[in-house]
Scaffold this motif. Sequence first.
Motif, PDB file in Angstrom:
ATOM      1  N   ILE A  67      22.001  11.710 -42.367  1.00 15.19           N
ATOM      2  CA  ILE A  67      21.863  12.478 -43.615  1.00 15.19           C
ATOM      3  C   ILE A  67      20.409  12.464 -44.091  1.00 15.19           C
ATOM      4  O   ILE A  67      19.858  13.502 -44.479  1.00 15.19           O
ATOM      5  N   LEU A  68      19.786  11.298 -44.045  1.00 15.92           N
ATOM      6  CA  LEU A  68      18.385  11.188 -44.469  1.00 15.92           C
ATOM      7  C   LEU A  68      17.475  12.051 -43.592  1.00 15.92           C
ATOM      8  O   LEU A  68      16.591  12.757 -44.094  1.00 15.92           O
ATOM      9  N   GLY A  69      17.694  11.995 -42.276  1.00 12.56           N
ATOM     10  CA  GLY A  69      16.885  12.797 -41.367  1.00 12.56           C
ATOM     11  C   GLY A  69      17.046  14.280 -41.600  1.00 12.56           C
ATOM     12  O   GLY A  69      16.068  15.037 -41.585  1.00 12.56           O
ATOM     13  N   TYR A  70      18.280  14.707 -41.849  1.00 11.87           N
ATOM     14  CA  TYR A  70      18.533  16.124 -42.104  1.00 11.87           C
ATOM     15  C   TYR A  70      17.867  16.560 -43.412  1.00 11.87           C
ATOM     16  O   TYR A  70      17.281  17.642 -43.491  1.00 11.87           O
ATOM     17  N   GLY A  71      17.966  15.695 -44.419  1.00 13.85           N
ATOM     18  CA  GLY A  71      17.346  16.027 -45.707  1.00 13.85           C
ATOM     19  C   GLY A  71      15.848  16.185 -45.587  1.00 13.85           C
ATOM     20  O   GLY A  71      15.260  17.120 -46.150  1.00 13.85           O
ATOM     21  N   ILE A  72      15.190  15.283 -44.853  1.00 11.91           N
ATOM     22  CA  ILE A  72      13.748  15.386 -44.639  1.00 11.91           C
ATOM     23  C   ILE A  72      13.409  16.680 -43.900  1.00 11.91           C
ATOM     24  O   ILE A  72      12.438  17.383 -44.226  1.00 11.91           O
ATOM     25  N   THR A  73      14.224  17.044 -42.909  1.00 16.28           N
ATOM     26  CA  THR A  73      13.967  18.239 -42.107  1.00 16.28           C
ATOM     27  C   THR A  73      14.037  19.508 -42.943  1.00 16.28           C
ATOM     28  O   THR A  73      13.266  20.443 -42.729  1.00 16.28           O
ATOM     29  N   THR A  74      14.966  19.571 -43.902  1.00 17.64           N
ATOM     30  CA  THR A  74      15.139  20.800 -44.687  1.00 17.64           C
ATOM     31  C   THR A  74      13.943  21.121 -45.564  1.00 17.64           C
ATOM     32  O   THR A  74      13.794  22.260 -46.013  1.00 17.64           O
ATOM     33  N   THR A  75      13.076  20.146 -45.813  1.00 20.22           N
ATOM     34  CA  THR A  75      11.920  20.395 -46.679  1.00 20.22           C
ATOM     35  C   THR A  75      10.705  20.926 -45.912  1.00 20.22           C
ATOM     36  O   THR A  75       9.760  21.410 -46.524  1.00 20.22           O
ATOM     37  N   GLY A  76      10.735  20.801 -44.591  1.00 18.83           N
ATOM     38  CA  GLY A  76       9.599  21.258 -43.792  1.00 18.83           C
ATOM     39  C   GLY A  76       8.477  20.243 -43.702  1.00 18.83           C
ATOM     40  O   GLY A  76       7.444  20.510 -43.083  1.00 18.83           O
ATOM     41  N   VAL A  77       8.662  19.037 -44.263  1.00 21.21           N
ATOM     42  CA  VAL A  77       7.579  18.060 -44.267  1.00 21.21           C
ATOM     43  C   VAL A  77       7.271  17.570 -42.856  1.00 21.21           C
ATOM     44  O   VAL A  77       6.118  17.239 -42.538  1.00 21.21           O
ATOM     45  N   MET A  78       8.283  17.559 -41.972  1.00 20.85           N
ATOM     46  CA  MET A  78       8.043  17.078 -40.616  1.00 20.85           C
ATOM     47  C   MET A  78       7.220  18.069 -39.798  1.00 20.85           C
ATOM     48  O   MET A  78       6.621  17.700 -38.787  1.00 20.85           O
ATOM     49  N   GLU A  79       7.188  19.330 -40.211  1.00 22.71           N
ATOM     50  CA  GLU A  79       6.319  20.296 -39.539  1.00 22.71           C
ATOM     51  C   GLU A  79       4.854  19.922 -39.749  1.00 22.71           C
ATOM     52  O   GLU A  79       4.028  20.015 -38.832  1.00 22.71           O
ATOM     53  N   LYS A  80       4.532  19.485 -40.955  1.00 23.48           N
ATOM     54  CA  LYS A  80       3.161  19.039 -41.224  1.00 23.48           C
ATOM     55  C   LYS A  80       2.856  17.772 -40.439  1.00 23.48           C
ATOM     56  O   LYS A  80       1.741  17.593 -39.940  1.00 23.48           O
ATOM     57  N   PHE A  81       3.855  16.909 -40.327  1.00 24.16           N
ATOM     58  CA  PHE A  81       3.699  15.680 -39.550  1.00 24.16           C
ATOM     59  C   PHE A  81       3.390  16.018 -38.092  1.00 24.16           C
ATOM     60  O   PHE A  81       2.467  15.456 -37.490  1.00 24.16           O
ATOM     61  N   SER A  82       4.160  16.940 -37.513  1.00 18.48           N
ATOM     62  CA  SER A  82       3.950  17.294 -36.106  1.00 18.48           C
ATOM     63  C   SER A  82       2.612  18.000 -35.915  1.00 18.48           C
ATOM     64  O   SER A  82       1.926  17.791 -34.912  1.00 18.48           O
ATOM     65  N   GLU A  83       2.210  18.824 -36.864  1.00 18.73           N
ATOM     66  CA  GLU A  83       0.915  19.502 -36.775  1.00 18.73           C
ATOM     67  C   GLU A  83      -0.221  18.478 -36.787  1.00 18.73           C
ATOM     68  O   GLU A  83      -1.207  18.621 -36.053  1.00 18.73           O
ATOM     69  N   ALA A  84      -0.085  17.456 -37.617  1.00 16.92           N
ATOM     70  CA  ALA A  84      -1.120  16.421 -37.693  1.00 16.92           C
ATOM     71  C   ALA A  84      -1.231  15.671 -36.367  1.00 16.92           C
ATOM     72  O   ALA A  84      -2.338  15.384 -35.893  1.00 16.92           O
ATOM     73  N   ILE A  85      -0.093  15.378 -35.743  1.00 20.87           N
ATOM     74  CA  ILE A  85      -0.115  14.678 -34.456  1.00 20.87           C
ATOM     75  C   ILE A  85      -0.728  15.549 -33.379  1.00 20.87           C
ATOM     76  O   ILE A  85      -1.589  15.105 -32.608  1.00 20.87           O
ATOM     77  N   LEU A  86      -0.311  16.816 -33.318  1.00 23.16           N
ATOM     78  CA  LEU A  86      -0.823  17.719 -32.282  1.00 23.16           C
ATOM     79  C   LEU A  86      -2.315  17.976 -32.454  1.00 23.16           C
ATOM     80  O   LEU A  86      -3.026  18.201 -31.475  1.00 23.16           O
ATOM     81  N   SER A  87      -2.787  17.934 -33.691  1.00 19.41           N
ATOM     82  CA  SER A  87      -4.225  18.121 -33.909  1.00 19.41           C
ATOM     83  C   SER A  87      -5.024  16.943 -33.349  1.00 19.41           C
ATOM     84  O   SER A  87      -6.202  17.075 -33.021  1.00 19.41           O
ATOM     85  N   GLN A  88      -4.366  15.791 -33.225  1.00 24.05           N
ATOM     86  CA  GLN A  88      -5.040  14.599 -32.708  1.00 24.05           C
ATOM     87  C   GLN A  88      -4.931  14.474 -31.191  1.00 24.05           C
ATOM     88  O   GLN A  88      -5.893  14.102 -30.520  1.00 24.05           O
TER      89      GLN A  88
END
Length: 598
Positions: A67-88
């Motif tokens: 439930i926590l993982g799904y809730g985080i995903t619905t906000t789009g915050v993990m997209e910024k997380f993945s973008e930050a990793i890929l930029s590195q």
Amino acid sequence: METDPQIIIVLGILTATVIMMVFELFRIDVVAIICMLALGWSGVLTTDEMLVGFSSNAVISMIAVMILGYGITTTGVMEKFSEAILSQVGNNKNKIIGFLSISVGTLSAFMQNIGAAALFLPGTLDISRKTKIPVSQLIMPIGFAAILGGSLTMVGSGHLILINDLLKNAELEPYGLFAVTPIGAVLLIAGVVYFFILGNKVLPKDRSLETKKSGQEKLMDTLSLSKKIWYLSITPNCPLIGLTAESSGIWKKLQCNIIALSNGEDIIYAPWREIAFQEGQILAILGREDAVKAMEKEFGLSVVPAPSLFNRLDKPEDSGFAEIIFPASSEMIGNSMRGYGFRRRFGLEPLVLFSKGEEIKGDFSDHIFDYGDTLIVYGLWDNIRTLKETSDLIVATPIESDPKNKKKTIPAVASFAFAIMLTFLGVPIALAFMTGALAMILSRVLSIQQAYVAIDWKVVFLLAGLIPLGVAMQKSGAAFFLAENMMQLIEGRSVLVLVTAITILATIFSLFMSNIGAVVVLAPLVIGMAEIAGLDPRPLVLLAAISVSNSFILPTHQVNALMMSSGGYKNRDYIKAGSGMTILFIVLTVAFFYTFYL
């Protein structure tokens, strides 16, 4: 001495369960249910004991984590997380695996493994989608790293915390916080290197969930659509200044489509035909390369790198192609694109029209739409979703991106962080994570219906069905029987044989018992064997506690169970990749303890 019949029954059920898992005679959750019911019908467990898995900390924690993982995903915050990793680290698979594995492993040193894995899972899925690296190549290494990282400190796993209490009860000195850090670091680094070297051989590549094309990919392949976007800047004295998309001939003559137009710091998606071009604007163009080159040359435009302002156009999760069908009841029947104001209403750029067997490109603004006409458009998924919800047109292409509720980013992150903070304060993980999940629901990050949808019941029944097996092994004495008999076999042997036997026995127990249960059974036996052998029992108890983390060969560990569905794994995938990891774990642990701890 006669063996207790219940021990024989439990060992028989254990053997049958292993055979069904290894040969995949049934789906793994079905095997778990069979195992659970067999323990009940055999009389080894009472009905309440048979169903104890459904109220266990492990299962409740798993439900809350989903439930926590799904809730985080619905906000789009993990997209910024993945973008930050890929930029590195870029799109290099080994660099991504290395970065994520070290990160999740380090985090696991100070929090429960399942929490660390859950925190990184949504971002890992997003990275897979963006880089086109199969998700099965990323998920398992991250999960294994979360398990290995739990051995970096004495508070990284519940069973490591427990052994200090067991040592105190035996009047032995407990271990300090970083007593396991050297061996934990060796195991984590070895796990990362293992996938660097053998990842392509041991990780699954061909998965139906990965090879099956999405609706977007099918549409692009069928119609030979290219998502190559060109960005052209309107220079001073450009002939295009003052003209519109229609009057300039960009649609009709060049058959190029303007999917977006910069207007200062704002963007106009699918600009209306009457919007006049101005100096300094940047056009986002879809079209054949030769047509775009001709447009650049004719109007003296300047090709520029993709501006960050337009980044949503290049993200598959934000924009794409859609196939729109005109039903007989549509208000657009008998109307034209111009008369309906399609671009102004929806912010979508029409690319191709199929009408009565004819394919029409370029400018079809005055075409009168008829029943069965099909329109191909490009634009933001948000706008396509609006068209689907507010018009009578049929969107035939699946919208493969859920809307992101960015307004709920703060309460979502706060709820997750609150749950993790509670675990640091000593609150049981099930209570802490379920409290965080409820906080997400109460703060309207997601509804209770969405929370139910987020739960993967296959994983729930897998864990709930196998937990009673561990209970039965302890209740019947089967676990003690196995441990005692193995200890008798190695009594009087060399120290190396003793260390190896403890490591292997703990590994076997970890596959079908809780780690804590395995340590409770093994600790007193190990202490007794150490005293007989004239050895310090403390290192051997620590060895047993670390070795029960060696749970890679089957998806029975909480972390592996959580990752199984997301990675699309089968039992044989864990047997293949986990066997090598298990052997590596045993070799390194035995060598390290034999050399440095004894």
